[in-house]
Scaffold this motif. Structure first.
Motif, PDB file in Angstrom:
ATOM      1  N   ALA A   1       0.850  -1.186   0.000  1.00  0.00           N
ATOM      2  CA  ALA A   1       0.000   0.000   0.000  1.00  0.00           C
ATOM      3  C   ALA A   1       0.889   1.242   0.000  1.00  0.00           C
ATOM      4  O   ALA A   1       1.822   1.336   0.789  1.00  0.00           O
ATOM      5  CB  ALA A   1      -0.913   0.004   1.233  1.00  0.00           C
ATOM      6  N   GLY A   2       0.600   2.200  -0.904  1.00  0.00           N
ATOM      7  CA  GLY A   2       1.453   3.388  -1.004  1.00  0.00           C
ATOM      8  C   GLY A   2       0.705   4.658  -0.631  1.00  0.00           C
ATOM      9  O   GLY A   2       1.303   5.704  -0.422  1.00  0.00           O
ATOM     10  N   LYS A   3      -0.625   4.556  -0.551  1.00  0.00           N
ATOM     11  CA  LYS A   3      -1.408   5.743  -0.288  1.00  0.00           C
ATOM     12  C   LYS A   3      -2.349   5.511   0.871  1.00  0.00           C
ATOM     13  O   LYS A   3      -2.697   4.372   1.189  1.00  0.00           O
ATOM     14  CB  LYS A   3      -2.239   6.108  -1.522  1.00  0.00           C
ATOM     15  N   ALA A   4      -2.778   6.592   1.454  1.00  0.00           N
ATOM     16  CA  ALA A   4      -3.794   6.516   2.503  1.00  0.00           C
ATOM     17  C   ALA A   4      -5.170   6.485   1.863  1.00  0.00           C
ATOM     18  O   ALA A   4      -5.357   6.942   0.734  1.00  0.00           O
ATOM     19  CB  ALA A   4      -3.680   7.711   3.425  1.00  0.00           C
ATOM     20  N   LEU A   5      -6.162   5.932   2.568  1.00  0.00           N
ATOM     21  CA  LEU A   5      -7.540   5.920   2.095  1.00  0.00           C
ATOM     22  C   LEU A   5      -8.070   7.346   2.149  1.00  0.00           C
ATOM     23  O   LEU A   5      -8.009   8.000   3.184  1.00  0.00           O
ATOM     24  CB  LEU A   5      -8.384   5.004   2.995  1.00  0.00           C
ATOM     25  N   GLU A   6      -8.579   7.847   1.030  1.00  0.00           N
ATOM     26  CA  GLU A   6      -9.057   9.225   0.977  1.00  0.00           C
ATOM     27  C   GLU A   6     -10.385   9.283   0.257  1.00  0.00           C
ATOM     28  O   GLU A   6     -10.541   8.731  -0.832  1.00  0.00           O
ATOM     29  CB  GLU A   6      -8.029  10.077   0.230  1.00  0.00           C
ATOM     30  N   LYS A   7     -11.374   9.945   0.883  1.00  0.00           N
ATOM     31  CA  LYS A   7     -12.687  10.066   0.265  1.00  0.00           C
ATOM     32  C   LYS A   7     -12.697  11.328  -0.600  1.00  0.00           C
ATOM     33  O   LYS A   7     -12.362  12.400  -0.111  1.00  0.00           O
ATOM     34  CB  LYS A   7     -13.768  10.145   1.340  1.00  0.00           C
TER      35      LYS A   7
ATOM     36  N   VAL B   1      -9.058   2.642  -6.624  1.00  0.00           N
ATOM     37  CA  VAL B   1     -10.117   3.648  -6.603  1.00  0.00           C
ATOM     38  C   VAL B   1     -11.443   2.901  -6.606  1.00  0.00           C
ATOM     39  O   VAL B   1     -11.652   2.026  -7.452  1.00  0.00           O
ATOM     40  CB  VAL B   1     -10.015   4.573  -7.840  1.00  0.00           C
ATOM     41  N   ILE B   2     -12.342   3.231  -5.667  1.00  0.00           N
ATOM     42  CA  ILE B   2     -13.546   2.418  -5.482  1.00  0.00           C
ATOM     43  C   ILE B   2     -14.650   3.260  -4.853  1.00  0.00           C
ATOM     44  O   ILE B   2     -14.381   4.285  -4.210  1.00  0.00           O
ATOM     45  CB  ILE B   2     -13.214   1.184  -4.598  1.00  0.00           C
ATOM     46  N   GLY B   3     -15.929   2.859  -5.015  1.00  0.00           N
ATOM     47  CA  GLY B   3     -17.062   3.581  -4.434  1.00  0.00           C
ATOM     48  C   GLY B   3     -16.969   3.651  -2.915  1.00  0.00           C
ATOM     49  O   GLY B   3     -16.453   2.736  -2.254  1.00  0.00           O
ATOM     50  N   ALA B   4     -17.503   4.757  -2.350  1.00  0.00           N
ATOM     51  CA  ALA B   4     -17.347   5.010  -0.914  1.00  0.00           C
ATOM     52  C   ALA B   4     -18.619   4.721  -0.120  1.00  0.00           C
ATOM     53  O   ALA B   4     -18.711   5.078   1.065  1.00  0.00           O
ATOM     54  CB  ALA B   4     -16.900   6.445  -0.707  1.00  0.00           C
ATOM     55  N   ASN B   5     -19.616   4.089  -0.781  1.00  0.00           N
ATOM     56  CA  ASN B   5     -20.903   3.835  -0.134  1.00  0.00           C
ATOM     57  C   ASN B   5     -21.558   5.128   0.353  1.00  0.00           C
ATOM     58  O   ASN B   5     -22.223   5.176   1.377  1.00  0.00           O
ATOM     59  CB  ASN B   5     -20.754   2.832   1.034  1.00  0.00           C
ATOM     60  N   GLU B   6     -21.339   6.172  -0.378  1.00  0.00           N
ATOM     61  CA  GLU B   6     -21.984   7.456  -0.131  1.00  0.00           C
ATOM     62  C   GLU B   6     -22.142   8.082  -1.518  1.00  0.00           C
ATOM     63  O   GLU B   6     -21.177   8.176  -2.281  1.00  0.00           O
ATOM     64  CB  GLU B   6     -21.081   8.341   0.760  1.00  0.00           C
TER      65      GLU B   6
ATOM     66  N   TYR C   1     -13.547   6.407  -2.907  1.00  0.00           N
ATOM     67  CA  TYR C   1     -12.262   6.386  -2.209  1.00  0.00           C
ATOM     68  C   TYR C   1     -11.139   6.290  -3.212  1.00  0.00           C
ATOM     69  O   TYR C   1     -11.255   5.596  -4.235  1.00  0.00           O
ATOM     70  CB  TYR C   1     -12.145   5.164  -1.284  1.00  0.00           C
ATOM     71  N   THR C   2     -10.018   6.913  -2.948  1.00  0.00           N
ATOM     72  CA  THR C   2      -8.751   6.555  -3.599  1.00  0.00           C
ATOM     73  C   THR C   2      -7.885   5.932  -2.517  1.00  0.00           C
ATOM     74  O   THR C   2      -8.159   6.067  -1.316  1.00  0.00           O
ATOM     75  CB  THR C   2      -8.053   7.786  -4.205  1.00  0.00           C
ATOM     76  N   GLY C   3      -6.839   5.214  -2.932  1.00  0.00           N
ATOM     77  CA  GLY C   3      -5.908   4.609  -1.972  1.00  0.00           C
ATOM     78  C   GLY C   3      -6.518   3.498  -1.139  1.00  0.00           C
ATOM     79  O   GLY C   3      -6.098   3.234  -0.018  1.00  0.00           O
TER      80      GLY C   3
END
Lengths: 571, 571
Positions: B249-255, B359-364, B369-371
């Motif tokens: 993992a190189g990035k933090a989870l970010e909305k 990169v994926i849906g954030a359930n909102e 989300y990225t990362g």
């Protein structure tokens, strides 16, 4: 082929629904299997026969210059409406609708489809004549399908169609080559057949021959010469005028009381005269309204309405006179009629021309004349051909005498002339650039029916008897104890390999069955040549050989049997 | 064969209704002629090709031990009712009524008829295994018949059926020998094809291969290895788990706010990320009422519902989740979904296992989300095969990489198991005297379709290109000025006679047409070997020889041409 790699399935008894010999034997020998009324599966053993017939038909059609194509089983109604047969054909034409509710039929023949092709493909006299054929599944929805594949609903037919610039070409380039090809086909199949001059029936056109395989169970009766090629359907064979002088009148005309005598049989019994001395009177309508025509023929002869209908002054189609008109013009009722005093036209059959002192109706109920003579007691009638031929009549071609036999129709050649080409407007430009309607012929062979007809003609209490050309296998090797006797197995395998290598169509019956079963099956299946191999004969270096019609097998040296069978197959 | 005794009818332009290359060329070359929608006549030139295909099929079927018979085209409804297909088959089954109003159909296949025969004929394990085939006209009432004989309503099919005491025998004595026979058939026909593992479709049973001829216009997409025999319908080819370690993992989870982004394409454009870095979420119903299952796969991959349906806990048949249930369990709508916070079962495709920073849906709604990283930001899902293979994927058999191609199905081998034998009670006594239901296989080849498929695969702007095995004629002799030049005629006739005597299938094009017409026709017709004879070359003792694919003909001495062509035909 080894039986273990094939499929043999024979029955001791034929199912009850089969009445005809060929139907019984085809079921017992496992050649066919019923699927539904008039629908059959050709089992492996039967299909081999069918293919042999098909191949001979194909070879001779190709040799004759006809070109093979393949038209579809399902045909569109439009073409049948154009020819008029959609309405005319009746219920034998199986009509159906597709998922879009469009009308189709299952083709019983293909005049419409081929004429449609030809009118699109051929437009110049330079492209004529042309002859096309195909071998295809056909369907006729018979009201009473019976006799197995003899009268099935689904069947395989070879049908050919020829197209010509003029009638001479139809006869020379179409009809005659097809007639000759048919003779070669039935000769090669080894059938006893006659090409028979035939009426043209419902298919239309003029000029046709049926090819009839002679067999007791045939539906048609044909007359053929014992000394020439002449043959015709019994209704169509002409009789000839008698030669010589008329017998002199020996008796005076005498009216006798014949109470309740209405038939020739009753007359003969009542007066105790030979039936050949009586005349029967048939009254038909003339061409003019209210006019009657009297037809006279010998009491023992059979009236022929096809011939009568063609006489000058006789109404066509033939119509029997009404009782009222008869009474008005003859003064008597049927059963007592004759020419004396009748004012209308009188025809008498050729066979009556030279006779004298006839017994005939007196035109007064319950009375007949004896001692009636033409010319003396009534005007001379016109003598014509009015009757069916009988066995012993002179052949119309002047060669020999006629015999009668029953036949199974297996082929038909037709001069259709312009029946379909006119309806579908199949025209071409002649060498003056003028549009002309083509002349057309059609030529059918019932491929599946041939198999049944051949069996009708060739069978005995033991089963089918095939010719070499039609047999499912030409030779069967029957080893006694194939599984257990090494000597038998070795000899059987060797003969099998030798015959197969030489191109013979040989079955090695290696089934693990009792000797009796194998021998009975080989006879039921009708294989023309049989080699039986058993330990006992083998010890002396011999095997048994028999042709299917032989009563006794002959002993043949093991090292000579292959050559002997190959020699026999060449015959 | 001389052209003047045959029938050649070519067209410069194909009729407008033809779109497919093979359909156009078959019409232009005069191989077929339309009779009605989906119904064709096989014209003489086409029938020669059809018969060659048929004969190769027959020879290899016989070699494989299958026994030929012939079942009828028209079949009784009763048998189809017994199997259940009378109701099930739908409108492709052409139903019809005979004159007595009894129900029949035109057979699209023959499982019922053959099983009926076998249940009556075979009753002991000693008679098994058995394999029967026939080559017969079939009918399927296609809703949209098109592409000529490729998807016609009436067509010729070879169908075989094998019967066995147990499954091992079905595979060993039925399925495998048929598979091998099919390979020999398509090899001999010279086709580029693949046997393809296939789904079993509506005919029932399990275990099947389709034989696909590779061609651009094919309706099926198949995946095959560039280094082995592996081939499967694209939907059925499995993907493999990836090897190696997961990227760190190189990035933090970010909305991030992604207004109105509902699709992967929009997401990729909006965030300017590679599509391979995105994950798409598919939500289906679980086995329990109200339960949902989340399926994750790479944004660029194609979801495979056949594979998804087989996963544990997923409802079968597969059902997409309703918007209401999705909203209730994810708190968002489709287009913004992902695993974070979802309580249910999650499957992810093998291809996602080793990746990181997704990169994926954030359930909102309107957020992604990225990362995103598995294990860190949500529980590890179960990694499974969820997608269609793509070109370049490793072959499932571990050999080489996959290629994709379109194919035309020309054959199919099926393990029917007991589908029909159970419904029709086709049983036998085993060696303990106990009744058992037979195991059954069925094996089809589209004989007419092969002709079209071969043309799809082998044609150029000049016309058809036949292999020697399928060509209507192997050799064509094209004489320039046959009618007028005696030297040309003499040479042409001699070469024709020599080749024919040696058994070559040769056409002498003696039509009185211009040289250009004859040459163009020979190419349109696709005859593999061509000999052109003209006065000029002949004066130097030469003729021209070319194979159909050659760009330039070669000059060959007149006295060597026969030997040269015969040598070429042996290859």
């Amino acid at each position: 082929m080894k039986a273990s790699q094939f499929f043999i399935s024979t029955l001791k008894e034929a199912p009850a629904e089969a009445s005809l010999a060929s139907h019984k034997l085809m079921l017992r020998a496992g050649l066919i299997k019923g699927v539904a009324s008039g629908l059959y599966t050709w089992m492996p053993m039967g299909l081999r026969v069918l293919r042999k017939v098909e191949n001979i038909v194909r070879e001779e059609m190709n040799r004759s210059g006809s070109v093979e194509l393949l038209m579809p089983v399902v045909q569109p109604a439009e073409l049948w409406q154009e020819s008029g047969r959609w309405e005319f054909y009746g219920k034998e034409l199986l009509r159906l609708k597709d998922r879009k509710d469009a009308d189709f039929c299952m083709g019983p023949t293909c005049e419409e489809v081929i004429t449609d092709i030809v009118r699109k493909e051929i437009n110049s006299y330079k492209q004529l004549p042309k002859n096309f054929y195909h071998i295809q599944t056909k369907f006729r929805d018979e009201i009473r399908p019976r006799f197995g594949v003899m009268r099935a609903r689904e069947f395989v037919m070879k049908d050919a169609y020829s197209f010509h610039a003029d009638y001479e070409s139809l006869v020379r380039d179409g009809y005659q080559p097809m007639y000759d090809a048919y003779c070669r086909i039935f000769d090669r199949l080894g059938l006893n057949y006659r090409p028979v001059a035939a009426d043209t029936g419902s298919i239309g056109g003029t000029g046709s021959h049926e090819f009839q395989v002679l067999a007791e169970s045939g539906e048609d009766v044909i007359a053929y010469s014992d000394a020439s090629d002449f043959a015709a359907n019994v209704e169509l064979a002409p009789t000839l005028p008698l030669s010589g002088e008329r017998a002199p009148a020996g008796k005076a005309l005498e009216k006798v009381h014949t109470p309740d005598v209405k038939t020739i049989a009753a007359l003969v019994a009542f007066l105790n005269v030979p039936v050949e001395q009586t005349l029967k009177s048939i009254v038909v309508e003339g061409e003019e309204e209210g006019e009657l025509v009297l037809l006279l023929l010998r009491g023992d002869h059979e009236f022929n309405d096809i011939k009568a209908e063609k006489l000058a002054g006789v109404k066509s189609p033939l119509a029997m006179a009404s009782p009222e008109l008869i009474r008005a013009q003859f003064g008597a009722d049927g059963g007592s009629l004759g020419p004396v005093g009748f004012k209308g036209k009188v025809y008498a059959d050729f066979a009556t021309e030279k006779g004298a002192d006839w017994v005939i109706g007196a035109n007064e109920n319950d009375y007949h004349y004896t001692g009636f003579n033409f010319g003396r007691d009534a005007a001379e009638p016109e003598f014509v051909d009015l009757r069916n031929v009988v066995e012993g009549d002179p052949s119309p071609d002047g060669k020999g005498r006629l015999k009668l036999a029953r036949g199974i129709e297996v082929g038909h050649v037709f001069q259709l002339r312009d029946k379909y080409s006119k309806a579908l407007n199949a025209s071409f430009l002649d060498n003056n650039g003028k549009a002309q309607i083509m002349e057309m012929g059609c030529y059918g062979i019932g491929v599946t029916r041939i198999v049944a007809a051949a069996i009708e003609q060739n069978n005995d209490e033991r089963g089918i008897i095939w010719t070499d050309a039609m047999a499912p296998f030409e030779v069967v090797i029957v080893p006694m104890n194939y599984k257990k006797s090494e000597a038998v197995r070795e000899a059987a395998d060797r003969i099998y390999a030798e015959l197969a290598a030489a191109g013979a169509d040989v079955l090695l019956d290696d089934r693990d069955e009792r000797a009796g079963v194998l021998l009975n099956d080989s006879e039921l299946l009708g294989i023309p040549h049989r080699i039986v191999i058993g330990d006992r004969a083998l010890k002396e270096g011999n095997v048994e050989y028999a042709r299917r019609r032989d009563n006794e097998p002959q002993s043949v040296a093991l090292n000579e049997i292959t050559a002997k069978v190959l020699e026999a197959l060449k015959v």
